[in-house]
Design a protein around this motif. Structure first.
Motif, PDB file in Angstrom:
ATOM      1  N   PHE A   1       0.706  -1.150  -0.177  1.00 48.18           N
ATOM      2  CA  PHE A   1       0.105   0.182  -0.065  1.00 48.18           C
ATOM      3  C   PHE A   1       0.849   1.257   0.002  1.00 48.18           C
ATOM      4  O   PHE A   1       0.637   2.188  -0.634  1.00 48.18           O
ATOM      5  CB  PHE A   1      -0.899   0.134   1.145  1.00 48.18           C
ATOM      6  CG  PHE A   1      -1.998  -1.029   1.058  1.00 48.18           C
ATOM      7  CD1 PHE A   1      -3.021  -0.941   0.007  1.00 48.18           C
ATOM      8  CD2 PHE A   1      -2.448  -1.752   2.156  1.00 48.18           C
ATOM      9  CE1 PHE A   1      -3.932  -2.022  -0.068  1.00 48.18           C
ATOM     10  CE2 PHE A   1      -3.729  -2.720   2.194  1.00 48.18           C
ATOM     11  CZ  PHE A   1      -4.294  -2.748   1.081  1.00 48.18           C
TER      12      PHE A   1
ATOM     13  N   PHE B   1      -5.974   3.883   2.348  1.00 44.51           N
ATOM     14  CA  PHE B   1      -5.480   3.694   0.774  1.00 44.51           C
ATOM     15  C   PHE B   1      -6.432   4.661  -0.305  1.00 44.51           C
ATOM     16  O   PHE B   1      -7.128   4.220  -1.158  1.00 44.51           O
ATOM     17  CB  PHE B   1      -5.480   2.305   0.433  1.00 44.51           C
ATOM     18  CG  PHE B   1      -6.756   1.345   0.946  1.00 44.51           C
ATOM     19  CD1 PHE B   1      -7.986   1.526   0.790  1.00 44.51           C
ATOM     20  CD2 PHE B   1      -6.395   0.251   1.825  1.00 44.51           C
ATOM     21  CE1 PHE B   1      -8.914   1.098   1.252  1.00 44.51           C
ATOM     22  CE2 PHE B   1      -7.597  -0.398   2.452  1.00 44.51           C
ATOM     23  CZ  PHE B   1      -8.793  -0.179   2.207  1.00 44.51           C
TER      24      PHE B   1
ATOM     25  N   ALA C   1      -5.971   0.880  -3.680  1.00 42.11           N
ATOM     26  CA  ALA C   1      -6.092  -0.505  -3.327  1.00 42.11           C
ATOM     27  C   ALA C   1      -5.990  -1.321  -4.490  1.00 42.11           C
ATOM     28  O   ALA C   1      -6.967  -2.177  -4.589  1.00 42.11           O
ATOM     29  CB  ALA C   1      -7.036  -0.858  -2.211  1.00 42.11           C
TER      30      ALA C   1
END
Ligand code: PMP
Ligand code: GLU
Length: 397
Positions: free
Chosen positions: A296, A322, A376
């Motif tokens: 991430f 994210f 993500a």
């Protein structure tokens, strides 16, 4: 005439889920859409967690569980809170629910009376506002824009408090901004709240492990507010388990008892299989969490760099979660042929239909100047998506 209730009529549908749904519909029509709308990890649930769930089925964890969850899971959560957060709870203070979403809603339904004010630092996750409304409460947004990294100050908090204030919903790391409150910032908020003993604190920590600053900080660490803070967390984000639906609260005993009573009448305990999987998540190796965080972080750096190449977007560097949440105000009021972009929801729809990138307009988060992109997803998808966004925005006159 038959009609839905006033309560339901006043409710807005979830914009995050709606944009994701629209993106799926376009994909079903054969259009190559990149979905940066809904916020969920793209990783599969780690194998050792899946194995635990399979074992649970074979071992006949097929009966109703206790309403707040199995004692073994609640003990695993107590141990997690002690080991990772240095917070002391007992299993009786934990209530497991169908995701952190139900956990937040339970607490509001269990504690808010009609007309009670709930302070919501904005930008905020879309569902808070609607849950407050469901409970009959009054949303009191306190806005922080990109110049203050979307974080409210202690002075702003104090100015929003009235005799009717009953609760505040904090979220750090934050959805939709990715902002992370530091220990000192939380301490300053706690110092204000210390003077108002009738205000409950909901601390949504679902993004705890997607934090690039190092240690996670919870407002529950401060003694002055500890006995009226409800920590909300779950396995969805940290362990890539969004579909399993397992979240929880760690709360003062009376709030845990209230949520237990409420949940006992409308959903019962969450899925027995998901509970055993969550127990394995908390008891097992945490390497998977660290690995996902590394991925991430790399994607955060990538998307921030690419978004900063787009003219007239203001992009800060989020420290967790994210999402990026650029200020796109410069593009509001522009046109694409006869299509006018009146607000950030229009902009998100334009990017979806013309640029084939799904995002979520900031309006639904209480931030009409901004737009949310979830990163993500795979690096090449991020690159392609930002290139499409750049082209689509440059076509706006
Ligand atoms: N809180 C925040 C801030 C979120 O972004 C989400 C994600 N939907 C939730 C709570 C709920 O998570 P879940 O119900 O999947 O546990
Ligand atoms: N929290 C995620 C999001 O904001 C999941 C969708 C939702 O429940 O809102 O996209």
């Amino acid at each position: 005439m038959l009609n839905v209730s006033e309560r339901l009529a006043a409710l807005s549908p979830s914009e995050t889920l709606a944009m994701s749904q629209k993106s799926s519909e376009l994909k079903a029509q054969g259009i190559d859409v990149i979905n940066l709308s809904v916020g969920e990890p793209d990783f599969n649930t780690p194998d050792h967690i899946k194995e635990a769930a399979k074992r649970a089925i074979d071992e006949n964890y097929s009966f109703y569980s206790p309403v707040p969850g199995y004692l073994s899971l609640r003990q695993a959560i107590v141990d997690k809170l002690k080991n990772e957060n240095s917070l002391d709870y007992t299993p009786a203070q934990i209530v497991c629910s169908n995701g952190a979403k139900q956990a937040v809603c339970n607490v509001l339904l269990a504690t808010i009376n009609p007309g009670d004010e709930v302070i919501v630092p904005t930008p905020a996750w879309v569902s808070y506002f609607e849950m407050v409304k469901l409970a009959g409460g009054v949303n009191v947004p306190v806005n922080a824009d990109i110049r203050q990294n979307f974080k409210i100050s202690a002075a702003q908090l104090e100015a929003a408090i009235t005799p009717r204030t009953r609760a505040i919903i904090l979220c750090s790391p934050s959805n939709p901004t990715g902002s992370v409150y530091s220990c000192a910032e939380l301490e300053a908020l706690a110092a204000v709240l210390e003077r108002y003993p009738d205000i409950l604190i909901l601390s949504d920590e679902i993004y705890e492990h997607i934090n690039y600053t190092g240690l996670h900080e919870s407002i529950a660490q401060f003694d002055a507010v500890r006995n009226r803070t409800v920590v909300i967390n779950g396995v969805s984000k940290a362990y890539a388990m969004t579909g399993w639906r397992l979240g929880w609260i760690a709360a003062p005993q009376w709030i845990a008892a209230a949520c237990n009573k409420l949940q006992g009448q409308y959903t019962s305990g969450p899925s027995s299989i998901a509970q055993k999987a969550a127990e394995a998540a908390y008891r097992g190796s945490q390497q998977c969490v660290a690995d996902m965080r590394v991925a991430f972080r790399r994607r955060r750096d990538l998307i921030v760099d690419l978004a900063r190449e787009i003219p007239n977007l203001k992009v800060n560097v989020p420290e967790g979660a994210f999402y990026i949440f650029p200020d796109c105000n410069a593009y509001i009021g522009r046109n694409f042929g006869s299509r006018k972009i009146n607000n950030s929801a229009d902009l998100a729809m334009y990017l979806l239909e013309e640029g084939h990138v799904a995002s979520v307009g900031g309006l639904a988060f209480g931030a009409p100047d901004c737009i949310r992109f979830s990163y993500a997803t795979a690096d090449d998808q991020i690159k392609e998506a930002m290139s499409r966004v750049k082209n689509a925005l440059s076509a706006l006159k």
